[in-house]
Design a protein around this motif. Structure first.
Motif, PDB file in Angstrom:
ATOM      1  N   PHE B  23      10.725  15.241  -1.020  1.00  0.00           N
ATOM      2  CA  PHE B  23       9.029  15.461  -1.599  1.00  0.00           C
ATOM      3  C   PHE B  23       9.714  15.596  -3.176  1.00  0.00           C
ATOM      4  CE2 PHE B  23       5.796  17.508  -2.243  1.00  0.00           C
ATOM      5  CZ  PHE B  23       5.357  16.511  -1.408  1.00  0.00           C
ATOM      6  N   GLU B  39       5.668  10.363  -2.773  1.00  0.00           N
ATOM      7  CA  GLU B  39       4.144  11.810  -2.612  1.00  0.00           C
ATOM      8  C   GLU B  39       3.833  12.138  -1.295  1.00  0.00           C
ATOM      9  OE1 GLU B  39       2.786  11.928  -5.278  1.00  0.00           O
ATOM     10  OE2 GLU B  39       2.806  10.229  -6.228  1.00  0.00           O
ATOM     11  N   ASP B  40       4.829  11.852  -0.099  1.00  0.00           N
ATOM     12  CA  ASP B  40       4.338  12.610   0.794  1.00  0.00           C
ATOM     13  C   ASP B  40       5.806  11.967   2.115  1.00  0.00           C
ATOM     14  OD1 ASP B  40       3.397  14.174   3.238  1.00  0.00           O
ATOM     15  OD2 ASP B  40       1.547  13.937   2.791  1.00  0.00           O
ATOM     16  N   LEU B  41       5.618  12.211   3.201  1.00  0.00           N
ATOM     17  CA  LEU B  41       6.801  11.785   4.127  1.00  0.00           C
ATOM     18  C   LEU B  41       5.684  11.850   5.333  1.00  0.00           C
ATOM     19  CD1 LEU B  41       9.240  13.586   3.247  1.00  0.00           C
ATOM     20  CD2 LEU B  41       9.658  11.665   3.601  1.00  0.00           C
ATOM     21  N   VAL B  42       6.268  10.790   6.834  1.00  0.00           N
ATOM     22  CA  VAL B  42       4.853  11.507   7.669  1.00  0.00           C
ATOM     23  C   VAL B  42       5.806  11.522   9.217  1.00  0.00           C
ATOM     24  CG1 VAL B  42       3.727   9.372   9.132  1.00  0.00           C
ATOM     25  CG2 VAL B  42       3.278   9.523   6.112  1.00  0.00           C
ATOM     26  N   ASP B  59       8.122   7.479   8.141  1.00  0.00           N
ATOM     27  CA  ASP B  59       7.556   6.893   7.105  1.00  0.00           C
ATOM     28  C   ASP B  59       8.026   7.696   5.658  1.00  0.00           C
ATOM     29  OD1 ASP B  59       6.699   4.244   8.086  1.00  0.00           O
ATOM     30  OD2 ASP B  59       5.655   5.725   9.251  1.00  0.00           O
ATOM     31  N   VAL B  61       5.806   7.682   1.985  1.00  0.00           N
ATOM     32  CA  VAL B  61       4.763   6.703   1.545  1.00  0.00           C
ATOM     33  C   VAL B  61       4.451   7.184  -0.290  1.00  0.00           C
ATOM     34  CG1 VAL B  61       1.859   7.725   0.875  1.00  0.00           C
ATOM     35  CG2 VAL B  61       3.246   8.501   3.348  1.00  0.00           C
ATOM     36  N   THR B  93       3.164   2.476   2.826  1.00  0.00           N
ATOM     37  CA  THR B  93       4.328   3.167   3.782  1.00  0.00           C
ATOM     38  C   THR B  93       5.320   2.620   3.974  1.00  0.00           C
ATOM     39  OG1 THR B  93       1.963   4.655   4.523  1.00  0.00           O
ATOM     40  CG2 THR B  93       3.959   4.365   5.911  1.00  0.00           C
TER      41      THR B  93
END
Lengths: 97, 134
Positions: B23, B39-42, B59, B61, B93
């Motif tokens: 992250f 910036e983020d993870l899904v 995913d 992001v 994504t």
């Protein structure tokens, strides 16, 4: 049966982790993923006592993390992450640092 | 390559990957060109037969406007991107399976242009080309 939904890492980290009695065990600090076939599956929840929102809090709590197996997870809702364990005997709790 | 460096390189599906090690880290494409940050993870929250949730990382992001920010700042950023020539700045994504390697950076298996992670840089380069020489 409930449907598959999507959730973001930033929405999970910092959320309360609650035991089977609804007591707060701590706050989700991080998750550990492991390979399972072609997928990356969350295997452990790293839980600490602070909010982990500020850098100072992260440093303060880094050595107090507990690892709870992800299969103890029973629900994720607006209250936080619910785990099967009880506060005193959460399975797999260990010192992280 | 130094052995200490080699020991820190890992495949994204390595056992025991803590996601804080991913992250916020810079992303490089297959040609080692910068492609923003994670910036983020899904995750997908998949219900098991007994109703308990199983979390699967699906995913990553990145790209512009992917981080959390106040609405007013997001609008201002949108306006700024439009000035640069990026008409539809939006987060990108990518499937987690596109991550090839993780060390100090998150390495993608494809080119940044294939995933749209170069949209801002391409717009800036366009402006640079319009500037008069010297």
């Amino acid at each position: 049966m409930a449907e598959t939904r999507r959730v973001r890492y930033t929405d999970l980290v910092g959320r309360p982790v609650l035991d089977a009695d609804g007591q707060r065990i701590g706050t989700l600090f991080d998750v550990v993923v492991e390979r399972d076939g072609d997928e990356a599956v969350v295997r452990r929840l790293l839980v600490g006592g602070g909010s982990h929102r500020s850098p100072l809090d992260v440093i303060r709590r880094l050595r107090d993390l507990d690892a709870i197996p992800a299969d103890a997870l029973t629900a994720i809702d607006e209250d936080g992450l619910h785990v099967r364990a009880r506060l005193d005997d959460a399975p797999g709790r260990r010192s992280h640092g | 390559m130094a052995s200490s460096e080699a020991s820190t390189r890992r495949r994204p599906d390595s056992d025991g990957l803590e996601l804080r090690s991913v992250f916020g880290h810079a992303v490089l494409d297959s040609e080692d060109r910068r492609a923003g940050r994670v910036e983020d993870l899904v995750f997908e929250v998949r219900p098991e037969r007994d109703g308990t949730p199983r979390l699967v990382l699906t995913d990553l992001v990145g790209g512009p406007l992917s981080g959390p920010m106040p609405r007013w700042l997001r609008r201002a950023a949108h306006a700024w991107y439009r000035l640069l020539g990026v008409q539809d700045a939006r987060p990108v994504t990518l499937p987690w399976s596109d991550v090839a390697l993780i060390d100090s950076f998150v390495h993608l298996s494809g080119k940044r242009s294939d995933s749209g992670l170069d949209q801002v840089e391409a717009a800036v380069a366009g402006w640079m080309r319009r500037l008069p020489n010297g």
